[in-house]
Design a protein around this motif. Structure first.
Motif, PDB file in Angstrom:
ATOM      1  N   VAL A  73      40.117  38.921  20.483  1.00 59.90           N
ATOM      2  CA  VAL A  73      39.267  39.323  21.618  1.00 59.90           C
ATOM      3  C   VAL A  73      39.755  40.678  22.121  1.00 59.90           C
ATOM      4  O   VAL A  73      40.843  41.145  21.767  1.00 59.90           O
ATOM      5  CB  VAL A  73      39.323  38.286  22.766  1.00 59.90           C
ATOM      6  N   SER A  74      38.976  41.306  22.968  1.00 53.75           N
ATOM      7  CA  SER A  74      39.406  42.560  23.591  1.00 53.75           C
ATOM      8  C   SER A  74      40.473  42.243  24.649  1.00 53.75           C
ATOM      9  O   SER A  74      40.545  41.115  25.159  1.00 53.75           O
ATOM     10  CB  SER A  74      38.220  43.264  24.245  1.00 53.75           C
ATOM     11  N   PRO A  75      41.316  43.208  24.989  1.00 57.74           N
ATOM     12  CA  PRO A  75      42.354  42.958  26.002  1.00 57.74           C
ATOM     13  C   PRO A  75      41.787  42.552  27.360  1.00 57.74           C
ATOM     14  O   PRO A  75      42.507  41.940  28.162  1.00 57.74           O
ATOM     15  CB  PRO A  75      43.089  44.308  26.094  1.00 57.74           C
ATOM     16  N   GLU A  76      40.501  42.860  27.625  1.00 59.73           N
ATOM     17  CA  GLU A  76      39.892  42.503  28.905  1.00 59.73           C
ATOM     18  C   GLU A  76      39.166  41.163  28.860  1.00 59.73           C
ATOM     19  O   GLU A  76      38.601  40.716  29.868  1.00 59.73           O
ATOM     20  CB  GLU A  76      38.903  43.586  29.337  1.00 59.73           C
ATOM     21  N   ASP A  77      39.140  40.509  27.722  1.00 63.92           N
ATOM     22  CA  ASP A  77      38.400  39.253  27.587  1.00 63.92           C
ATOM     23  C   ASP A  77      39.095  38.133  28.368  1.00 63.92           C
ATOM     24  O   ASP A  77      40.326  38.121  28.489  1.00 63.92           O
ATOM     25  CB  ASP A  77      38.328  38.871  26.097  1.00 63.92           C
ATOM     26  N   PRO A  78      38.322  37.181  28.913  1.00 63.28           N
ATOM     27  CA  PRO A  78      38.923  36.050  29.645  1.00 63.28           C
ATOM     28  C   PRO A  78      39.935  35.254  28.820  1.00 63.28           C
ATOM     29  O   PRO A  78      40.829  34.617  29.383  1.00 63.28           O
ATOM     30  CB  PRO A  78      37.707  35.187  30.009  1.00 63.28           C
ATOM     31  N   TRP A  79      39.795  35.292  27.503  1.00 68.65           N
ATOM     32  CA  TRP A  79      40.739  34.545  26.656  1.00 68.65           C
ATOM     33  C   TRP A  79      41.968  35.369  26.269  1.00 68.65           C
ATOM     34  O   TRP A  79      42.867  34.873  25.582  1.00 68.65           O
ATOM     35  CB  TRP A  79      40.049  34.107  25.353  1.00 68.65           C
ATOM     36  N   ALA A  80      42.064  36.629  26.688  1.00 69.57           N
ATOM     37  CA  ALA A  80      43.125  37.519  26.204  1.00 69.57           C
ATOM     38  C   ALA A  80      44.520  36.989  26.518  1.00 69.57           C
ATOM     39  O   ALA A  80      45.448  37.163  25.724  1.00 69.57           O
ATOM     40  CB  ALA A  80      42.942  38.912  26.797  1.00 69.57           C
ATOM     41  N   ASP A  81      44.689  36.339  27.671  1.00 69.52           N
ATOM     42  CA  ASP A  81      46.015  35.835  28.064  1.00 69.52           C
ATOM     43  C   ASP A  81      46.040  34.315  28.075  1.00 69.52           C
ATOM     44  O   ASP A  81      46.866  33.705  28.768  1.00 69.52           O
ATOM     45  CB  ASP A  81      46.387  36.383  29.450  1.00 69.52           C
ATOM     46  N   ARG A  82      45.171  33.713  27.300  1.00 64.33           N
ATOM     47  CA  ARG A  82      45.084  32.251  27.266  1.00 64.33           C
ATOM     48  C   ARG A  82      46.383  31.662  26.715  1.00 64.33           C
ATOM     49  O   ARG A  82      46.910  32.125  25.694  1.00 64.33           O
ATOM     50  CB  ARG A  82      43.891  31.833  26.412  1.00 64.33           C
ATOM     51  N   ALA A  83      46.874  30.621  27.352  1.00 65.44           N
ATOM     52  CA  ALA A  83      48.143  30.011  26.946  1.00 65.44           C
ATOM     53  C   ALA A  83      47.937  28.812  26.040  1.00 65.44           C
ATOM     54  O   ALA A  83      48.818  28.477  25.241  1.00 65.44           O
ATOM     55  CB  ALA A  83      48.946  29.581  28.186  1.00 65.44           C
ATOM     56  N   THR A  84      46.781  28.143  26.131  1.00 64.63           N
ATOM     57  CA  THR A  84      46.543  26.948  25.320  1.00 64.63           C
ATOM     58  C   THR A  84      45.620  27.288  24.155  1.00 64.63           C
ATOM     59  O   THR A  84      44.734  28.144  24.278  1.00 64.63           O
ATOM     60  CB  THR A  84      45.895  25.837  26.165  1.00 64.63           C
ATOM     61  N   PRO A  85      45.816  26.632  23.010  1.00 61.54           N
ATOM     62  CA  PRO A  85      44.975  26.918  21.843  1.00 61.54           C
ATOM     63  C   PRO A  85      43.515  26.552  22.095  1.00 61.54           C
ATOM     64  O   PRO A  85      43.200  25.620  22.860  1.00 61.54           O
ATOM     65  CB  PRO A  85      45.580  26.035  20.744  1.00 61.54           C
ATOM     66  N   LEU A  86      42.624  27.278  21.449  1.00 59.86           N
ATOM     67  CA  LEU A  86      41.191  26.983  21.542  1.00 59.86           C
ATOM     68  C   LEU A  86      40.873  25.720  20.760  1.00 59.86           C
ATOM     69  O   LEU A  86      41.399  25.490  19.668  1.00 59.86           O
ATOM     70  CB  LEU A  86      40.376  28.141  20.946  1.00 59.86           C
ATOM     71  N   SER A  87      39.967  24.935  21.308  1.00 59.28           N
ATOM     72  CA  SER A  87      39.451  23.760  20.601  1.00 59.28           C
ATOM     73  C   SER A  87      38.063  24.086  20.050  1.00 59.28           C
ATOM     74  O   SER A  87      37.488  25.138  20.358  1.00 59.28           O
ATOM     75  CB  SER A  87      39.348  22.569  21.552  1.00 59.28           C
ATOM     76  N   GLY A  88      37.522  23.155  19.268  1.00 64.38           N
ATOM     77  CA  GLY A  88      36.169  23.351  18.759  1.00 64.38           C
ATOM     78  C   GLY A  88      35.163  23.478  19.885  1.00 64.38           C
ATOM     79  O   GLY A  88      34.225  24.280  19.811  1.00 64.38           O
ATOM     80  N   ALA A  89      35.370  22.710  20.974  1.00 64.68           N
ATOM     81  CA  ALA A  89      34.449  22.782  22.119  1.00 64.68           C
ATOM     82  C   ALA A  89      34.532  24.152  22.784  1.00 64.68           C
ATOM     83  O   ALA A  89      33.518  24.722  23.203  1.00 64.68           O
ATOM     84  CB  ALA A  89      34.781  21.679  23.121  1.00 64.68           C
ATOM     85  N   ASP A  90      35.744  24.688  22.884  1.00 64.79           N
ATOM     86  CA  ASP A  90      35.894  26.035  23.460  1.00 64.79           C
ATOM     87  C   ASP A  90      35.114  27.064  22.634  1.00 64.79           C
ATOM     88  O   ASP A  90      34.438  27.945  23.178  1.00 64.79           O
ATOM     89  CB  ASP A  90      37.368  26.435  23.490  1.00 64.79           C
ATOM     90  N   VAL A  91      35.237  26.946  21.331  1.00 69.74           N
ATOM     91  CA  VAL A  91      34.557  27.888  20.442  1.00 69.74           C
ATOM     92  C   VAL A  91      33.056  27.845  20.665  1.00 69.74           C
ATOM     93  O   VAL A  91      32.385  28.892  20.744  1.00 69.74           O
ATOM     94  CB  VAL A  91      34.901  27.575  18.971  1.00 69.74           C
ATOM     95  N   LEU A  92      32.502  26.658  20.774  1.00 73.40           N
ATOM     96  CA  LEU A  92      31.055  26.510  20.910  1.00 73.40           C
ATOM     97  C   LEU A  92      30.548  26.909  22.295  1.00 73.40           C
ATOM     98  O   LEU A  92      29.337  26.979  22.515  1.00 73.40           O
ATOM     99  CB  LEU A  92      30.656  25.067  20.602  1.00 73.40           C
ATOM    100  N   SER A  93      31.464  27.195  23.219  1.00 69.13           N
ATOM    101  CA  SER A  93      31.037  27.582  24.572  1.00 69.13           C
ATOM    102  C   SER A  93      30.785  29.079  24.702  1.00 69.13           C
ATOM    103  O   SER A  93      30.301  29.523  25.738  1.00 69.13           O
ATOM    104  CB  SER A  93      32.116  27.168  25.596  1.00 69.13           C
ATOM    105  N   ARG A  94      31.106  29.858  23.674  1.00 70.82           N
ATOM    106  CA  ARG A  94      30.985  31.313  23.753  1.00 70.82           C
ATOM    107  C   ARG A  94      30.022  31.840  22.698  1.00 70.82           C
ATOM    108  O   ARG A  94      29.711  31.194  21.713  1.00 70.82           O
ATOM    109  CB  ARG A  94      32.359  31.971  23.531  1.00 70.82           C
ATOM    110  N   ARG A  95      29.563  33.097  22.936  1.00 68.90           N
ATOM    111  CA  ARG A  95      28.792  33.826  21.932  1.00 68.90           C
ATOM    112  C   ARG A  95      29.753  34.732  21.168  1.00 68.90           C
ATOM    113  O   ARG A  95      30.574  35.425  21.758  1.00 68.90           O
ATOM    114  CB  ARG A  95      27.686  34.649  22.609  1.00 68.90           C
TER     115      ARG A  95
END
Length: 312
Positions: A188-210
């Protein structure tokens, strides 16, 4: 000799019995050049009796007298000289044919057509081809860069001698040899909401974004969708790694790309890697068309690819 209508000569069907024996034609030319049947036979590397027998067989087949035989020797008849003139033309054309076929064959054998998906073409294939060149300096590889579906089609059609794809699924009508492994990562870009995410993405997280994704038919996209178990929404389809990373940096959304392709950008801080709990590893396969004689250096290249993996 009876005159023949030229149109009839070109349209009359040629029966196997009427087909000329090329060695006999060459012998007739040699007799004309050397001046006697004995000298002509020696020039062709056969005995005089064998040459005489060959000429008699041709005379019987064509119902022509090609040689005048006398105690002083043999010489070509007028019909024989006419046949010799035609024979020269036939032998010249045969030489053109055989030389041309040999040239086509040697050109094909000297050129190895390698189709590769984008990641393989950018980060793996150059090293493999470098080692191949060290072994076979005269070989001229030709690289065809398309997505994984395109690689399979080029191999299937015979337009490529071998293909390399990074995908979990390969068409069943092709021969498959595993040569390496690749791993995708989410960036992601450094400004993206996930840029400093501490927990791994799940399949549900993936499907929540474009997402910024490669085009349909890409091995990267196919592997990602298989890992997610669905089709993430697409903000932009990118036809190359550079275009995909540019869109991610511009903030169009997260992207998924080979770790090999994005390592420098991650180290430079241009993009941030986001860890996931998805299995984003994928095999790299060599694919070949079954039931087809392969180019002589296909196995060499495939072996080099597998050896480089074992060294890594």
């Amino acid at each position: 000799m009876t005159d023949m209508d030229p149109a009839a000569m070109t349209t009359a069907p040629i029966t196997p019995e009427a087909l000329p024996d090329l060695e006999t034609l060459a012998l007739l030319v040699a007799i004309d050049v050397q001046g006697s049947i004995g000298a002509g036979a020696r020039a062709r590397g056969i005995s005089q009796p064998a040459a005489s027998a060959r000429i008699r067989e041709a005379e019987a087949r064509w119902r022509l007298r090609l040689l005048e035989r006398s105690p002083r020797g043999s010489r070509l008849t007028s019909e024989g000289r006419t046949v010799v003139a035609w024979s020269r033309r036939v032998l010249d054309e045969v030489q053109i044919l055989t030389t041309g076929v040999a040239s086509l064959r040697s050109d094909r054998e000297a050129t190895l057509r390698v189709a590769a998906s984008l990641t393989v073409a950018e980060f793996l294939l150059p090293r493999w081809l470098g080692r191949l060149n060290a072994r076979v300096p005269d070989l001229r590889p030709r690289m065809l860069v398309v997505n994984s579906a395109g690689v399979e089609e080029l191999v299937r059609s015979g337009a490529a001698d071998v293909g390399f794809v990074e995908s979990t699924v390969v068409a069943r009508d092709l021969l498959v040899r595993r040569v390496d492994t690749d791993e995708l990562c989410v960036v992601v870009s450094p400004e993206d909401p996930w840029a400093d995410r501490a927990t791994p993405l799940s399949g549900a997280d993936v499907l929540s974004r474009r997402w910024v994704l490669r085009e349909p038919g890409s091995g990267t996209r196919r592997t990602f969708e298989d890992a997610v178990g669905g089709e993430p929404a697409c903000a932009l389809e990118a036809g190359s790694t550079a275009a995909l990373l540019g869109a991610v940096v511009a903030g169009l959304g997260p992207g998924v790309v080979s770790r090999r392709a994005v390592q420098a950008a991650v180290e430079a801080g241009t993009v941030r890697e986001v860890f996931t709990d998805l299995d984003l590893t994928r095999p790299v396969h060599a694919v070949l068309r079954p039931g087809r004689r392969h180019h002589g250096h296909v196995d060499t290249l495939v072996g080099i690819a597998a050896a480089v993996r074992r060294e890594s």
